[in-house]
Write a protein that holds these residues in place. Structure first.
Motif, PDB file in Angstrom:
ATOM      1  N   ALA A  58      27.470  39.260 -14.983  1.00 50.70           N
ATOM      2  CA  ALA A  58      28.805  38.882 -14.671  1.00 50.70           C
ATOM      3  C   ALA A  58      29.018  38.813 -13.152  1.00 50.70           C
ATOM      4  CB  ALA A  58      29.849  39.983 -15.374  1.00 50.70           C
ATOM      5  N   ASN A  59      28.503  39.722 -12.475  1.00 48.99           N
ATOM      6  CA  ASN A  59      28.587  39.777 -11.106  1.00 48.99           C
ATOM      7  C   ASN A  59      28.030  38.674 -10.080  1.00 48.99           C
ATOM      8  OD1 ASN A  59      27.418  40.711  -8.094  1.00 48.99           O
ATOM      9  ND2 ASN A  59      28.976  42.131  -8.711  1.00 48.99           N
ATOM     10  N   HIS A 113      18.570  43.369 -17.283  1.00 45.88           N
ATOM     11  CA  HIS A 113      19.037  43.855 -18.618  1.00 45.88           C
ATOM     12  C   HIS A 113      20.480  44.096 -18.624  1.00 45.88           C
ATOM     13  CE1 HIS A 113      14.960  45.211 -19.519  1.00 45.88           C
ATOM     14  NE2 HIS A 113      15.239  44.910 -20.597  1.00 45.88           N
ATOM     15  N   ASN A 114      21.236  44.259 -17.513  1.00 41.28           N
ATOM     16  CA  ASN A 114      22.406  44.713 -17.267  1.00 41.28           C
ATOM     17  C   ASN A 114      23.288  43.280 -17.319  1.00 41.28           C
ATOM     18  OD1 ASN A 114      24.901  45.626 -16.115  1.00 41.28           O
ATOM     19  ND2 ASN A 114      23.574  47.091 -15.151  1.00 41.28           N
ATOM     20  N   LEU A 115      24.238  43.078 -18.344  1.00 40.22           N
ATOM     21  CA  LEU A 115      25.239  42.342 -18.542  1.00 40.22           C
ATOM     22  C   LEU A 115      26.336  42.481 -17.453  1.00 40.22           C
ATOM     23  CD1 LEU A 115      25.293  42.243 -22.300  1.00 40.22           C
ATOM     24  CD2 LEU A 115      24.865  40.486 -20.812  1.00 40.22           C
ATOM     25  N   GLY A 116      26.674  43.706 -16.872  1.00 42.99           N
ATOM     26  CA  GLY A 116      27.415  43.797 -15.776  1.00 42.99           C
ATOM     27  C   GLY A 116      26.897  43.065 -14.394  1.00 42.99           C
TER      28      GLY A 116
END
Ligand SMILES: Nc1ncnc2c1ncn2[C@@H]1O[C@H](COP(=O)(O)OP(=O)(O)OP(=O)(O)O)[C@@H](O)[C@H]1O
Ligand SMILES: Nc1ncnc2c1ncn2[C@@H]1O[C@H](COP(=O)(O)OP(=O)(O)O)[C@@H](O)[C@H]1O
Ligand code: SF4
Ligand code: SF4
Ligand SMILES: [Mg+2]
Ligand SMILES: [Mg+2]
Lengths: 323, 329
Positions: free
Chosen positions: B220-221, B214-217
């Motif tokens: 990106a990682n 769920h985490n867009l970070g």
């Protein structure tokens, strides 16, 4: 920003909450935390799971009896010398919104009765008046009249969290503890709930203690932020300073661990990688609780527990080396 | 060249007491060698059901009703449960959100790794299996593997447990590792360690990864490419940079906009109003039409086609149709 001479709404002094566990062992969930909250402000509370955020909130709001320490609300100490009526008044003024919108609403009650429960307990409104107030509250949180006769399972996560907010607002509180109110929600719904909380704060001059582990949301909503580690507060300052100029090594590591939603930034970043994980909170040694994972730890750290000190005006940190 | 994994027009239905859930509604995507694909999307949009169909792990009331899942050209959608058993754990492995539920609480962790080897590597001797288990424990970054071999899951921290889950998943050198929210239950400092580990391992043992998050970070990682799901469909697929910097679909744009930025301080966040569609009765047109700021009449009536933006960047939105050019922004 909150000026120093302003009178605090809530003063927490040397608060401790210990839980007995197993045979003759104690778990120090909250170890000696002091802080002030000012009217209309939002204080964010962050830290890894199990560090005592919820316990702190629950003790402040009197869901748990403190092991030690004092809680002063509008200049009055909340303790056993209060009359029943005074205690009742405090429980009305302080409300809590919980993390799990699924578990925190009684599945067998209609939304109308869930929201009115607090009003009923405090005998504020009755009959038509009660119904009118519930509908008003539903509209305040972005729901509508037709939702009043439904059951919690008929709602989405975001809608359930709105019901939880309406329930907290029903008794006209002044101070609300939001314990991870958005953690169970989708990103697109999180923003809706945060906007709602901010709007309500403006309209009703509410004070929030906002507990979360999503630091970017905490940064957005908070005026000041406190960082907890193993039951202690390790750093406390306004939210810009915390992000731009953290002084405690744990805060620095925590901030550096958050993945940033930008691939170019993310790929060129240097991370402070913490070794190991949180130690067992029951068996803790002397000295700085972070010493086992801290890249700067030295002998002094393992011997003496660092006290919270003001490194710059309004910026507090508990580290021997913080300057 | 044939692709490592190619999913074509996959459609999955789940029968419930109240009716049929159209959990996955015709999705197509591929995965190349040593690539990391992230799948993001709203809760209930069909991410887990999609990857469970690849693993042959659909719930009993769930069924693939259309489409193919080609692993190096062989269609897994047509495999029997017995055939799938030999694929699971050896060609494709999966790790789940909660490390505690994927480990057996009554078995020492070393034995849990050995069990997988017993099932898929009949060529190995007992001693070789133990040696391989120790090697895997240290591969996932747990020190002192001999001592850890004999420990039970509850004696490990959450982060260490997830490392063990990864060790179990990697036991037979799978071609593909599927991770469904592998870090959601973990703290950020531990999440950073696990993401690092996954990236590291991918280089070392050359697996391809599908990660749901769920985490867009996190996207990106770790991601090379991203697939965005909404209402049972893939609404956008792109290289990670294109997804963030050349975003094409209004839902993806809304998702990115709802992340708080420094400039949002003191003002409202850009929320997406409304809620996702009910997959029991999915809308006949675009699934995002009820919440989109750009909805046109055609959006409600006809489902948008999967359209090519640039290179391998695709999106399902009527705005990308030539005739809607003027309306784009
Ligand atoms: N066992 C089941 N029985 C009935 N319906 C199910 C079952 N599992 C999933 N569904 C439904 O299928 C749809 C897709 O579910 P899925 O689990 O794939 O969502 P997801 O994208 O993984 O969501 P999340 O982010 O919450 O994990 C949803 O509508 C869900 O309610
Ligand atoms: N009612 C309780 N009895 C015993 N231990 C508890 C209780 N509530 C919390 N704890 C323990 O206290 C510590 C802090 O917990 P909590 O305040 O819930 O942390 P957080 O909210 O920061 O995740 C944890 O170790 C937790 O297991
Ligand atoms: S007191 Fe020492 S061990 Fe603790 S955070 Fe500061 S430098 Fe690190
Ligand atoms: S097809 Fe229409 S409703 Fe759907 S995302 Fe595009 S513009 Fe919005
Ligand atoms: Mg908590
Ligand atoms: Mg899922």
């Amino acid at each position: 920003m909150m000026s120093a001479e302003k009178k605090p709404l809530l003063e927490v002094k040397h608060l401790k909450k210990y839980f007995p566990v197993g045979k003759n062992q104690t778990l120090k969930a909250v170890r000696d935390i002091s802080l002030n909250l000012y009217k209309g402000e939002t204080l964010g509370l962050v830290g890894e799971s199990g560090c005592g955020k919820s316990t702190f909130g629950r003790t402040v709001i009197q869901l748990y009896e403190p092991t030690e320490g004092t809680i002063i609300y509008e200049g009055r100490e909340i303790n056993n010398s209060l009359s029943k009526a005074e205690r009742h008044e405090f429980t009305r003024k302080m409300q809590m919104i919980f993390q799990d919108p699924y578990a925190s609403l009684n599945p067998r009650m209609k939304v109308m009765d869930i929201i009115a429960e607090g009003m009923d307990a405090h005998g504020v409104y009755k009959g038509q008046e009660r119904k009118k107030k519930v509908i008003e509250l539903l509209e305040t949180v972005g729901l509508s009249e037709e939702h009043a006769n439904r059951f919690p399972h008929e709602f989405s996560g975001g809608q359930r969290q709105r019901v939880g907010i309406a329930r907290a607002l029903a008794v006209d509180p002044e101070f609300i503890i939001c314990d991870e109110p958005i953690s169970a929600l989708d990103v697109s719904i999180q923003a809706q709930v945060i906007n709602l909380l901010k709007e309500l704060q403006k309209k009703r001059d509410l004070t929030y203690l906002f507990i979360a582990h999503d630091l970017s949301m905490v940064k957005h909503i908070s005026d000041r932020i406190g960082v907890m580690y193993l039951g202690s507060m390790v750093e406390l300052t306004d939210s810009e300073t915390l992000f731009d100029d953290p002084v405690h090594p744990y805060t620095q590591a925590l901030l550096s661990a958050i993945p940033i939603p930008d691939p170019d930034v993310e790929k060129s970043r240097n991370r402070i990688m913490l070794e190991g994980s949180l130690p067992d909170p029951i068996r803790l040694s002397e000295g700085c609780l972070f010493a086992g994972r801290c890249p700067y730890a030295e002998d002094l750290c393992r011997k003496n527990t660092p006290e919270m000190k003001e490194v710059r005006p309004g910026h507090f940190a508990a580290c021997h080396k913080a300057k | 060249m044939s692709r490592l994994l190619e999913v074509n027009q996959l459609r999955v239905q789940i029968e419930t007491q109240h009716g049929t859930v159209q959990a996955v509604r015709g999705i197509s995507f591929h995965l190349d060698e040593q690539e990391t694909l992230a799948i993001v999307g709203e809760s209930g949009s069909g991410k887990s059901i999609s990857v469970k169909s690849i693993m042959g792990l659909l719930p009993k009331n769930g069924k693939i009703v259309e489409g193919s899942i080609l692993l190096e050209g062989k269609d897994l959608a047509k495999y029997s449960e017995r055939q799938m058993q030999s694929v699971r754990g050896s060609d494709i492995s999966m790790i789940f959100q909660d490390p505690m539920t994927s480990l057996n609480p009554t078995m020492i962790i070393g034995k849990q790794i050995v069990e997988v080897l017993k099932e898929h590597r009949r060529d190995m001797t007992k001693a070789q299996m133990k040696e391989r288990a120790l090697e895997l424990i240290s591969l996932v970054g747990i020190s002192n593997p001999e001592a850890r071999f004999d420990q039970y899951p509850h004696q490990l921290s959450g982060g260490m447990r997830q490392r063990v889950v990864i060790a179990v998943a990697l036991a037979c050198d799978p071609r593909i590792l599927i991770a469904d929210e592998p870090t959601t239950a973990l703290d950020v400092t531990i999440q950073a360690q696990i993401l690092d580990l996954m990236r590291d391992l991918q280089k070392k043992i050359k697996t391809s990864i599908i990660i749901i998050t769920h985490n867009l970070g996190v996207v990106a990682n770790i991601a090379d490419r991203v697939a965005v799901m909404y209402g049972g469909q893939l609404v956008e697929t792109a290289d990670v940079r294109d997804l963030f910097y050349e975003t094409a679909h209004p839902y993806t744009k809304g998702l990115l906009a709802s992340i708080p930025k420094a400039s949002d301080k003191g003002s409202d966040l850009t929320a997406i109003p409304g809620t996702p569609p009910d997959l029991m009765e999915p809308p006949k047109g675009c699934p995002f039409a009820a919440r989109c700021t750009k909805t046109m009449e055609v959006c409600r009536q006809y489902p948008p086609k999967d359209m090519l933006c640039r290179g391998t960047h695709r999106a399902r939105c009527w705005l990308l149709d030539e005739r809607a050019k003027a309306l784009r922004e």
